[in-house]
Design an enzyme around this catalytic site. Structure first.
Site, PDB file in Angstrom:
ATOM      1  N   ASP A   1       0.837  -1.201   0.000  1.00 12.79           N
ATOM      2  CA  ASP A   1       0.000   0.000   0.000  1.00 12.79           C
ATOM      3  C   ASP A   1       0.874   1.253   0.000  1.00 12.79           C
ATOM      4  OD1 ASP A   1      -2.121  -1.713   0.321  1.00 12.79           O
ATOM      5  OD2 ASP A   1      -2.170  -1.449   2.504  1.00 12.79           O
TER       6      ASP A   1
HETATM    7  N1  URA Z   1      -1.108  -5.907   3.861  1.00 14.37           N
HETATM    8  C1  URA Z   1      -1.594  -4.668   3.881  1.00 14.37           C
HETATM    9  O1  URA Z   1      -2.644  -4.423   4.454  1.00 14.37           O
HETATM   10  N2  URA Z   1      -0.912  -3.703   3.258  1.00 14.37           N
HETATM   11  C2  URA Z   1       0.249  -3.912   2.616  1.00 14.37           C
HETATM   12  O2  URA Z   1       0.825  -2.986   2.065  1.00 14.37           O
HETATM   13  C3  URA Z   1       0.745  -5.215   2.600  1.00 14.37           C
HETATM   14  C4  URA Z   1       0.056  -6.190   3.231  1.00 14.37           C
END
Ligand code: URA
Length: 231
Positions: free
Chosen positions: A99
């Site tokens: 993310d």
């Molecule tokens: N899980 C998440 O919620 N975000 C990420 O960036 C990676 C794994």
């Protein structure tokens, strides 16, 4: 394959930027101007600004993704991506996603078959996350995270769970669903405040700080290939 895909695979530019090069008349195929809908074969000679485009060498990079960057090859809204952070002639793209607000270990490569297998659920590649969360998770929450819990896209597989501090959890997953860690922690009532991936496929950040990157060693690449049956 389509001309823009050929240029992207050869490390020249993202598909979108390759389209711009084509539209600007900078690309030729067998000395004729390339078009957006031109298909190329292995035997075709492609040139950009007169320079022949060859098959580029394989490259594998470990980046510690900083907060606020997008973990895709290119962003239609023009926001900074992880690809912009890695210098060098040979363009690499991220394996899987993190993310925008997640930091930590991210692999980038132009090695298509390896990237495909590493991100395929069948190989169950290990990912370790450290999450700072709201509140102080108790035994019940930790047990639910470990055994699996119901999310809107199905039940999560068993996960490794370690409490590192009253509000800090280490989660070891072998799945990679969209925003999985955030959704799991939300589901047990402890939303994520900060999220970092500390290891990917056994590769730690080591001495790298956010924004730093390095090439993988030959041994590291060999081990990754073995992990997914490509050796
Ligand atoms: N899980 C998440 O919620 N975000 C990420 O960036 C990676 C794994």
């Amino acid at each position: 394959m389509r001309l823009n895909a050929f240029l992207a695979r050869a490390g020249v530019a993202s598909r979108r930027k390759a389209d711009e090069l084509i539209k600007a008349g900078k690309v030729t195929v067998n000395d004729a101007p390339g078009e957006l809908n031109t298909f190329v074969e292995r035997t075709d000679v492609v040139r950009v600004d007169g320079r022949k485009v060859g098959k580029s060498a394989l490259r594998h990079v470990l980046l510690v993704k900083p907060r606020g960057t997008i973990a895709t090859a290119s962003d239609p809204r023009g926001r900074p991506t992880v690809v912009d952070l890695v210098r060098g002639e040979i363009r690499v793209v991220p394996v899987g996603r993190l993310d925008r607000d997640t930091t930590g270990v991210l692999l980038l490569t132009n090695d298509g078959p390896l990237a495909h297998r590493l991100s395929h659920p069948r190989y169950g590649i290990e990912k370790v996350y450290v999450a700072d969360v709201e509140g102080e998770p108790g035994d019940e929450a930790l047990a639910a995270l470990a055994t699996g819990l119901e999310l809107e896209d199905g039940r999560t597989a068993p996960a490794g769970v370690r409490l590192l501090g009253p509000s800090q959890i280490e989660l070891t997953l072998h799945e990679g669903r969209n925003r999985q860690v955030r959704r799991m922690l939300e589901a047990v009532g402890h939303p994520v405040v900060r999220l970092r991936r500390s290891r990917y496929a056994g590769l730690p950040a080591g001495r790298l700080r956010a924004g730093d990157w390095r090439e993988l060693t030959r041994d590291e690449v060999r081990r990754l290939r073995q992990l997914v049956g490509l050796s």
